[in-house]
Design a protein around this motif. Structure first.
Motif: not given
Ligand code: FES
Length: 350
Positions: A88-114
């Motif tokens: 599935x595709x998600x947009x990172x919330x972390x800053x460009x160039x940060x050493x770690x990637x931060x993803x915030x994923x909502x469960x409300x869409x009922x999607x399998x992966x989320x």
């Protein structure tokens, strides 16, 4: 650092690939650590946070095969669920160039992966990363007065842009309206309140008193930033439409599946999935859904025509893009099978 560089070079060495053939170096190194791959971008979950009752925030440590993203872009994330790889595709919330990637994923869409990640994500889990893309990004020359608008999980690319500009030491005039159902579901509220130079306004659409009442309209625009130089909106289609009604040239991104403008019409045509030798009779749905119905497992991500991970070669026939209604008659072409339906007989390399 020197050792890491040497190890990386050694892993990419053609001689080592030859010696470890036919499987390649990665198939051996990943037995030690699943992120030790030179060809495949992967990441290890190093922290899991739950900011709101219906979301999960993952901190990912990518391996060296990951080449980064631009603030606002999305990434395909692959997890294994019950023995099958799901993307599935998600947009990172972390800053460009940060050493770690931060993803915030909502469960409300009922999607399998989320839903799976909200329930099961834990430190140590390894995920796949690929297909960074999207043009919902800031220009290199940052506008002087920027209004961001987001709804729900549409906040993540906006957070990435805000954090990126904060790290740049931006002196731009910035306003941000974020809509959530209630204060409890508003992610990043504390960080936003402390973010210097950003005028943040919250709107709650179901419960709680925010800075703004109701849905986006001319009053909200005037309260946040009259006559902005640039507007970026990310959220459900209704929010994007509302913003565009007032700012027609707003940059937009929506992660909610678009309504298909062309109704599903079964043509009864013959669909030949040529690589697998499977044949099906068209029932009007997108080729991806029909391939899955026929027992195939093509790669897919967003399932809404954004990420291109489902793209396959059409070798003959005509398809209709169910989002735009466009009919494509080119003899051979690449098509996104998640949003393409056959018009008569069609052959797909799948
Ligand atoms: S799955 Fe993303 S474009 Fe088809």
């Amino acid at each position: 650092m020197f050792t890491q560089t040497l190890t990386r070079r050694a892993r990419r060495s053609p001689l080592l690939e030859l010696l470890t053939g036919p499987h390649g170096v990665d198939r051996y190194t990943e037995l030690v650590d699943r992120t030790w791959t030179s060809g495949e971008a992967r990441a290890k979950v190093v922290a899991v946070r739950r900011q709101t009752p219906r979301s999960v925030t993952l901190i990912l440590e990518p391996n060296h095969a990951f080449t980064g993203f631009v603030a606002g872009q999305h990434i395909n994330l692959t997890v294994e669920i019950d023995g099958r790889r799901r993307t599935r595709c998600y947009s990172p919330a972390s800053a460009q160039g940060a050493t770690h990637i931060e993803l915030t994923i909502g469960s409300h869409d009922g999607g399998l992966v989320s839903t799976y990640l909200c329930d099961n994500a834990r430190p140590g889990m390894v995920v796949g990363l690929d297909s960074v893309g999207g043009d919902f990004t800031l220009p290199a020359e940052r506008p002087t007065r920027i209004l961001f608008v987001s709804g729900g999980s549409g906040i993540t690319p906006v957070m990435s842009m805000l954090r990126t500009m904060r790290d740049e030491g931006s002196d731009r005039e910035i306003a941000f309206i974020h809509y959530a159902r209630s204060p409890e579901e508003a992610c990043y509220a504390d960080e936003l309140a402390a973010m210097p130079g950003v005028h943040v306004m919250h709107g709650y659409t179901r419960a709680g008193a925010g800075d703004l009442t109701g849905h986006f309209d001319a009053d909200h625009l005037a309260a946040a930033m009259p006559e902005p130089e640039a507007v970026y909106v990310c959220g459900p289609p209704a929010l994007v439409d509302a913003v565009r009604a007032h700012v027609p040239d707003a940059q937009s991104e929506s992660f909610v599946p678009p309504a298909f403008s062309a109704p599903a019409q079964a043509t009864g045509g013959r669909i030949s999935f040529t690589d697998s030798g499977v044949v099906a009779t068209d029932d009007g749905r997108p080729l991806l859904a029909q391939a899955e119905e026929a027992g195939l497992t093509p790669e897919s991500g967003c399932r809404m025509g954004i990420c291109h991970s489902c793209t396959r070669r059409k070798t003959s026939g005509v398809v209709r893009n169910l989002v735009t209604g466009t009919v494509s008659t080119a003899e051979e072409e690449d098509v996104q099978i998640c949003v393409s339906a056959p018009v008569g007989d069609v052959e797909i390399a799948l």
